[in-house]
Design an enzyme around this catalytic site. Structure first.
Site, PDB file in Angstrom:
ATOM      1  N   GLU A 148       0.812  -1.221   0.000  1.00 22.09           N
ATOM      2  CA  GLU A 148       0.000   0.000   0.000  1.00 22.09           C
ATOM      3  C   GLU A 148       0.842   1.265   0.000  1.00 22.09           C
ATOM      4  OE1 GLU A 148      -0.747  -2.681   1.802  1.00 22.09           O
ATOM      5  OE2 GLU A 148      -2.774  -3.266   1.227  1.00 22.09           O
TER       6      GLU A 148
ATOM      7  N   HIS B  98     -10.952  -4.240   9.787  1.00 21.46           N
ATOM      8  CA  HIS B  98     -11.594  -4.180   8.469  1.00 21.46           C
ATOM      9  C   HIS B  98     -12.962  -3.515   8.547  1.00 21.46           C
ATOM     10  CE1 HIS B  98      -8.485  -6.916   7.083  1.00 21.46           C
ATOM     11  NE2 HIS B  98      -9.007  -6.969   5.877  1.00 21.46           N
TER      12      HIS B  98
HETATM   13  C1  LIG Z   1      -2.313  -4.551   4.388  1.00 21.60           C
HETATM   14  C2  LIG Z   1      -3.335  -5.416   3.762  1.00 21.60           C
HETATM   15  N1  LIG Z   1      -3.530  -5.343   2.445  1.00 21.60           N
HETATM   16  C3  LIG Z   1      -4.443  -6.116   1.842  1.00 21.60           C
HETATM   17  C4  LIG Z   1      -5.197  -6.989   2.570  1.00 21.60           C
HETATM   18  C5  LIG Z   1      -6.254  -7.861   1.906  1.00 21.60           C
HETATM   19  N2  LIG Z   1      -5.759  -9.238   1.855  1.00 21.60           N
HETATM   20  C6  LIG Z   1      -6.075 -10.129   2.802  1.00 21.60           C
HETATM   21  S1  LIG Z   1      -5.294 -11.574   2.585  1.00 21.60           S
HETATM   22  C7  LIG Z   1      -4.521 -11.028   1.201  1.00 21.60           C
HETATM   23  C8  LIG Z   1      -3.606 -11.921   0.447  1.00 21.60           C
HETATM   24  C9  LIG Z   1      -2.467 -12.380   1.300  1.00 21.60           C
HETATM   25  O1  LIG Z   1      -1.655 -13.228   0.567  1.00 21.60           O
HETATM   26  P1  LIG Z   1      -0.542 -14.075   1.278  1.00 21.60           P
HETATM   27  O2  LIG Z   1       0.275 -13.183   2.143  1.00 21.60           O
HETATM   28  O3  LIG Z   1       0.178 -14.834   0.235  1.00 21.60           O
HETATM   29  O4  LIG Z   1      -1.330 -15.033   2.251  1.00 21.60           O
HETATM   30  P2  LIG Z   1      -2.329 -16.198   1.865  1.00 21.60           P
HETATM   31  O5  LIG Z   1      -3.705 -15.602   1.851  1.00 21.60           O
HETATM   32  O6  LIG Z   1      -1.926 -16.745   0.561  1.00 21.60           O
HETATM   33  O7  LIG Z   1      -2.169 -17.179   2.973  1.00 21.60           O
HETATM   34  C10 LIG Z   1      -4.881  -9.715   0.929  1.00 21.60           C
HETATM   35  C11 LIG Z   1      -4.409  -8.922  -0.230  1.00 21.60           C
HETATM   36  C12 LIG Z   1      -4.991  -7.024   3.956  1.00 21.60           C
HETATM   37  N3  LIG Z   1      -5.711  -7.793   4.752  1.00 21.60           N
HETATM   38  N4  LIG Z   1      -4.036  -6.248   4.515  1.00 21.60           N
END
Ligand SMILES: Cc1ncc(C[n+]2csc(CCOP(=O)(O)OP(=O)(O)O)c2C)c(N)n1
Ligand SMILES: Cc1ncc(C[n+]2csc(CCOP(=O)(O)OP(=O)(O)O)c2C)c(N)n1
Ligand SMILES: [Mg+2]
Ligand SMILES: [Mg+2]
Lengths: 333, 331, 331, 333
Positions: free
Chosen positions: B60, B129
C-alpha cells in the site's frame, strides 16, 4: 580518476567541473548564511558529494525526472537550477522556486524535471518510481532518478517500490548516496548485509561506484540511462561518497561520532573537485588559469545571487492560504 | 429513471472517465481480472487493458507513492485501497506527500490523484476491516474528502474527483455496494462543497454522511409519524464543507443532530457541530447533538458490533428528546 | 523550588522509570550516543547501556512494530519518534495494532508502550517537520494522549505514561525543550484525565493544550489589564479528557475559547468545543470559539509561518469580542 | 517424504500427524459453518498447509512465541489451542479465546504463546521481532516465529524488521508460507527476483523447504530453533505449500485465476496428511486401523466443540465498551 573509454568532449568535461564547483560554492554560501544567522532554520550541506549529483545529472536530459532529499541543493543545481531562485527559496522569499513556501528541504524545480527535495527520509522513492510509470505509460522516454542516502535504505518503502519497478520494468534508477552516516550513526550500525545485494534480490542490476570520481559516475550513468530509456531498467547504484560538513549546518562538534582524521582524509585525498581539476589539466582540457577563472566566475555568481536574495521581498502574508488547492485562491477566505 | 447499484455506478464513473481521458489509470490490489474482492471493477481491465488497470503487490505505501509520482508527472491515477482501514499504511504518502506537494512547491506541482477506499462496520469483519477513518484525512489541509450516500452520489462525486487537480479521498460504504438508486443514463457530475437537502423539514435538522443519510431518512420518517418534521441534509463532501447550507438549516429548525459512522470523539460530528454552534448559536434551541460510532474498536461478535453504530431508532429517540426539550435538564 | 528545562524533565522521568523498572527501554533513531537531535536523552545510554537505549535504523514502522511486540511480551518500551510528522509512517502499527490489541484479544494481551514524539511550528522546519498531529491519534479508541504544557507536566505525565499498561502517545512541543519551570526534586506523577486550572477567572474560560497554555496565560494577563477576568485550563491529557472540569468552568464563565496548535478543522478544538456545547449549552452566553492552526500546510517562509498559529494577541482580541458580545451579530 | 536423519519417536510422529488431522478437521467444520450460514463473516482456510504450522510449532516450546495471519486457524491449533474456545471465537461467543471480540482474523491464545492472528497482511512482522527482542533482553530463551504469506513479502515492514533482527541477532524465524497465491494473484506476478535472496541480502541465513513434508519442515525447524535459542538467529524459511480452498470460504468460482487441474494435483499427489499417513504405516509407527481411530476421535472432538460453540452464549452487550483500556472497566460509562 577512472579512464573513460569514451573520450569526453571538452564541453562535457568542463560542464561537469563547473557544476561541481557551482554546488560547492552554493553550499559554502548557504553555510555562511546560516553561520551569520541570515537563514531561517537549518540546512544540510551536499559538499563532498558533488560528483554523485553531477555525474548522474549530466547523463540526463532536462525532461528526465529526479527526486531529491533533505540534502538536496546538489541535485537541484546539478539538474539545472538557478542560484537566485535557489537562494531566494532558502531565505523564504517570494522569488524562490517555491515562493518561499518549501525552503531548503522542499526545493523543487519542475521546469528542469526536479520533482523536489523531501524531508521524509525515503519519502520520494514512490514518487520517482511513479514518474517512471508515467514515462512507460505515456511513452515519453523519460528516465527517473531517485536520489537517497544510505540511511534511507532502512525504509521499507524502498523494497516495495523496487519490487514493482522490477516487475514492471520501469525506467528508474535508484541512486543510493552512501556517505557512511545517517545523522550521527555509522552505516554499518544500521545496515545489515549488503545494500546492492538487496536490490539484486529483486532482480535489479546493481552497481557499487566510487562516488568521488565524477567521470566514473557519469560513464556508468550514461550507459544505464540509455538502457533504462530502452526499457531495460530499473537499475540500482550505490555511490560511495562522503559529506564534509555535519549532518546539518548546526552539527559542528561531531567528534563523538566521526573522527577528524577521517574527515581530513576524504577532503584531502579524495575530493571530487580537486581530482577532476588535476585530471582536466593533465589531459589538456583546461589550464590552471582557466579553471581559476571559472572558480572566480562562479563565486561572483553566487555572491550576487545571495545579495539579490537577501534583498528580495518575502511573500505577502495573503499568500499563506494560497496553493493549498489548485482551484481555490484563498482557502480560508 | 433506471436504477443501478452503487457498485455499478462506481464502475460506470471509472469507465466514462477512462474513455474520456487516457491519463486516468487504476492502481491497486486485485483490481484487474478479479475486479477487486467487491467486484466493483469487473470488466474494466477487459476494456482498458492491464496497462491502465494495474494489479499491484500488497504494498500500500508503495503503490500509493507510485500514484503520487505518476500524478505529479501527468497521469490521473485512481488508487484503489481495498479496505479503508489500510489508510493507516499510506498516511505518509497521502498526508505528508500528496496533500502538501502543491503548497510546498508554491503552486508549481499538482497531484491529481483519487484515493478510492471504503468504510463501514456491521459486516462481521472485526476491528481492522471495519473502520470509518474519514475524519483523520479531513484534518489534513490539501486533501478533499467525498462521502457518497447512494449510487447517484457515488458516480457523480467520483467523476468530479477524477477531474479534480487535487488529491481527493473518496470513502464508499462497503455495505452499500449492492444498494440501488436512480442514476441518469446521461453524463453528470456533482460539484464538491454542495450539500444536498434530501428532505425538507422545520422542527429539526438531521445531518448524515454516507450510509448515515439513509439512517437519517428513516429516522425522519419515524419522526413524521409522531408529528415531527425533520430536514435531512447530506454534505456529500466534508472537505470542502458546505457550511452555508448546514448553518441555514440549523437557523431554520433550531435543532441539529449530526450522524456519522466514524468514531464520535475527535470525529466529523464534532467539526460539523462546532461550525453550526459557531455560526448559528443564537438561533439554536438545543445543543447540537453528535452521534458517531462508539469510541471502541469494532468488535467481531454480532452481538456487540451492531450496537456500535448509529441506527434510525436511536436517531429517532434523540430527535424526540431534543424537540421536546427533554435534554435541557441534562445540560 | 528548583527550575529545570522541559528537556531535563523528560530526561529525569525516563531515568527514574528506567531505574525503577528494568523492563523500560528506549527505542529510536539516534537515541543513544547522540541523545536525539534535541539532546533530550543525553546521558541515558551512559547509565543504562545500549541494551536499554537502543539506536534503530531509520525504520519508523519497523521499530514501532518491534515496540508493540516487545510490549506484548513483557517490556515497557518508550518509542522515540524524532518528529511528530513521522507519525504518519507508523499509523498502522499504532492504530491498527497497538490501540486494538487489548480489545481484540478480549483483554488478554496488553501493550504498555509509550510513543514519545513532538509537535509545534514556527521553527522554520517547513511542512513535514512542523505538524501537530495529536487530533488524529486522539480519534482512535485504545490510545491515550498526553500533551504536557511545561517541564512540570512533561515529567509527571511521562512517568504516568510509562507506568500505564496501555499505549500512550505523548506530544512534546519542540519549541519548549529549553523552557524552564519549577519541578520538585522528590518523585511525583500526574494522573491522566485531570485538567489543571492554571489561573482562576470569572468572565471567560481559555482552554489551551501544550504550548497554547502559555499563549492563554499571556492572553489572560492582557485581558486582566483591560478588566476581563479569564480562567485558564490545561486539560493535560486529551484522552482521557477531563470533561467535568472544563464544563464546570464553562458554566461558571459562560464563554469559552479553545486554543490548540493542531489544524483547526476536524481537530482537538472541535471536540472540546462540542463537549462544552453539549454539556453546558444553556449556560453559555456565546458560542464556544475554536482557535487552531490555520488549515494550511505549514509554510517555510518566516513571513508566513508565524501567522499560522494562535498567538496571545489573537486570543486576547477574540476574548474581548466574546465578552463584549460583539460576535452576536456575526452569528 | 524426507528421510529424517534423527529417528523420530513414535510420540513425536503421532503428535505431528494428529495435529495435522486436527487442523484439517477444524477447517472442514469451519467451512461447513460458513456454508450453512452459521458463522458470522468470512474466514480463510488453512487446509493443505498443515505441515507448515505443525512442522514448525512442534519444534517450539509452549513459551515460545508465534504471530499468525488472516489464515490463522492452523497456527493456532498447532501451537496448542483448544477446539471449543476456537469455535466459540469464530462464532463470536463469550467463551472464545478473545471473548468473541476478535473473531477468526484476530484469534490469539497467549497461554500457548500465540500472540494473535492479524488482519493486516504483514502486520505482525514487527510484533514477532519485538517478541524476539524481549527474549534477548530478558534472556528468556524464547524463540519467536513469524508466519506470513508470499503476498506479505511485498510489505516494506518485512525488510525493516529483518534488518534490525539481523543487526541485533534476534531469535526470530521468519516463516514465509508460499502457497503460490495472494488472493487472486499468482506469486510470480507480485514478487520480483527471489524471496530467499531478499532475506540473504540482509545477512539472514535462508532456506527453501517443501512445505508439504512435515518431517522435513520439522527437522529443519528443530535445528534452527535450537540455534536461534543460542543466539545464532535470525533465520528465514520459504515453505512451498498450497491452499486447497479459495482465498476465503466465499471464493468458490476460482477457475479464472487457478486451474482445477493444479488444485487436484496438489491435493492428490502432495497432500501432507496422506503422505505422512503412508510414511507412518510404512515405517511401522502405526497401523491403518489406529490412524482411522485417531481420525474418528478428532472428528468427534470437533463436532462436539462445534455443537458446544453453537449453543454457547454471546457476550453481554455491556461488554462492548470493556477492554478498550486495561484500567477502565467501561470506557463509555
Ligand atoms: C495490508 C493489507 N492489504 C491487503 C489486505 C487484503 N488481503 C487479505 S489476505 C490477502 C492476500 C495475502 O496473501 P498471502 O500473504 O500470500 O497469504 P495467503 O492468503 O496466501 O495465505 C490480501 C491482499 C490485507 N488484509 N491487509
Ligand atoms: C522518515 C524520517 N525519519 C527520520 C528523519 C530524520 N532524519 C533526517 S536526515 C536523517 C538521516 C538520513 O541519512 P541518509 O539517508 O544516509 O542521508 P544523509 O543525511 O547521509 O545524506 C534522519 C534520520 C526524517 N527526516 N525522516
Ligand atoms: Mg548517509
Ligand atoms: Mg499466499
Amino acid at each position: 580518476m577512472s579512464n573513460s573509454k569514451r573520450k569526453l568532449s571538452a564541453d562535457e568535461a568542463m560542464r561537469m567541473f563547473r557544476q561541481m564547483v557551482r554546488i560547492r560554492t552554493f553550499e559554502n554560501n548557504a553555510n555562511q548564511l546560516y553561520l551569520s544567522a541570515k537563514m531561517p532554520g537549518l540546512t544540510h550541506m551536499y559538499s563532498g558529494e558533488e560528483a554523485v549529483a553531477v555525474g548522474i545529472c549530466e547523463a540526463l536530459l532536462p525532461t528526465d525526472k529526479i527526486t531529491s532529499t533533505h540534502r538536496g541543493h546538489g541535485h537541484c543545481v546539478a539538474k539545472g537550477a538557478d542560484f537566485k531562485a535557489m537562494f531566494c527559496e532558502l531565505l523564504g522569499k517570494e522569488e524562490g522556486y517555491c515562493r518561499g513556501k518549501g525552503g531548503s528541504m522542499h526545493i523543487a524545480d519542475q521546469s528542469n524535471g526536479n520533482l523536489g527535495a523531501n524531508a521524509i527520509v525515503g519519502g520520494s522513492m514512490g514518487i520517482a518510481t511513479g514518474a517512471a510509470l508515467t514515462s512507460k505509460l505515456k511513452k515519453t522516454g523519460d528516465v527517473a532518478v531517485c536520489f537517497f542516502g544510505d540511511g534511507a535504505t532502512a525504509q521499507g518503502l524502498m523494497y516495495e517500490v523496487m519490487n514493482m519497478a522490477a516487475l514492471w520494468n520501469l525506467p528508474v534508477i535508484y541512486a543510493c548516496e552512501n556517505n557512511g552516516y545517517s545523522e550521527y550513526t555509522k552505516t554499518e550500525e544500521i545496515a545489515a548485509g549488503s545494500i546492492t545485494a538487496r536490490a539484486e534480490a529483486f532482480g535489479i542490476e546493481s552497481y557499487q561506484v566510487d562516488g568521488q570520481d565524477v567521470i566514473a559516475v557519469n560513464e556508468l550513468s550514461q550507459k544505464l540511462v540509455d538502457r533504462a530509456r530502452k526499457g531495460e531498467g530499473p537499475f540500482f547504484l550505490e555511490l560511495m561518497t562522503y559529506r564534509y560538513h555535519g549532518h546539518h549546518v548546526g552539527d559542528i562538534n561531531r567528534e563523538y561520532y566521526r573522527a577528524k582524521d577521517e574527515e581530513a582524509d576524504w577532503k584531502e585525498n579524495r575530493d571530487p573537485i580537486i581530482r577532476m581539476r588535476a585530471w582536466l589539466v593533465e589531459n589538456g582540457y583546461a589550464t590552471e588559469e582557466a579553471l581559476d577563472e571559472l572558480h572566480k566566475e562562479v563565486t561572483e555568481d553566487a555572491e550576487n545571487a545571495v545579495e539579490y536574495a537577501l534583498n528580495a521581498p518575502y511573500p505577502d502574508v495573503s499568500e499563506v492560504d494560497m496553493h493549498v488547492y489548485t482551484d481555490v485562491k484563498h482557502v480560508l477566505a | 429513471m433506471r436504477k443501478i447499484t452503487l457498485s455499478k455506478a462506481v464502475n460506470e464513473a471509472l469507465a466514462e472517465e477512462m474513455r474520456h481521458d487516457e491519463s486516468v489509470i487504476i492502481l491497486g490490489e486485485d483490481v484487474a481480472e478479479a475486479g477487486t474482492p467487491f467486484k466493483v471493477l469487473s470488466g474494466l481491465v477487459e476494456e482498458f487493458g492491464t496497462d491502465r488497470v494495474i494489479d499491484t503487490p500488497i504494498s500500500e505505501p508503495g503503490f500509493m507513492g507510485i500514484g503520487v509520482g505518476a500524478a505529479m508527472t501527468g497521469m490521473r491515477p485512481v488508487v484503489d485501497l481495498m479496505f479503508g482501514d489500510f489508510i493507516f499504511l499510506i498516511m505518509d504518502q497521502l498526508c505528508n506527500q500528496a496533500a502538501k506537494t502543491h503548497y510546498m512547491s508554491g503552486g508549481k506541482l499538482n497531484v491529481p490523484l483519487v484515493l478510492r477506499t471504503n468504510m463501514g462496520a456491521t459486516r462481521r469483519s472485526a476491528a481492522q476491516h471495519s473502520q470509518s477513518l474519514h475524519a483523520i484525512v479531513a484534518h489534513i489541509p490539501g486533501l478533499k474528502v467525498a462521502m457518497p450516500s447512494s449510487a447517484y452520489e457515488a458516480k457523480g462525486l467520483l467523476k468530479t474527483a477524477i477531474r479534480d487537480d487535487n488529491p481527493v479521498v473518496i470513502f464508499e460504504d462497503k455495505l452499500m455496494y449492492q444498494d440501488s438508486a436512480e442514476v441518469p443514463e446521461e453524463e453528470y457530475s456533482i460539484p464538491f462543497g454542495e450539500a444536498c437537502v434530501k428532505r425538507e423539514g422545520t422542527d429539526i435538522t438531521l445531518i448524515g454522511t454516507s450510509s448515515m443519510v439513509q439512517v437519517c431518512e428513516k429516522a425522519a420518517e419515524m419522526l413524521q409519524a409522531v408529528g415531527i418534521s425533520a430536514e435531512v441534509i447530506d454534505p456529500r463532501t466534508i472537505v470542502p464543507l458546505d457550511e452555508k447550507t448546514l448553518v441555514e438549516s440549523a437557523k431554520k429548525t433550531g435543532r441539529v443532530i449530526v450522524v456519522d459512522e466514524g468514531h464520535q470523539s475527535f470525529g466529523v460530528t464534532s467539526e460539523i457541530a462546532s461550525r453550526i454552534n459557531e455560526k448559528a448559536f443564537y438561533h439554536l434551541d438545543a445543543p447540537t447533538t453528535r452521534m458517531g460510532a462508539m469510541d471502541v474498536p469494532i468488535p467481531f461478535s454480532p452481538a456487540l458490533e451492531d450496537i456500535t453504530v448509529p441506527t434510525p431508532e436511536r436517531v429517532f429517540e434523540q430527535a424526540k428528546k431534543l424537540v421536546s426539550g427533554e435534554l435541557i435538564d441534562a445540560a
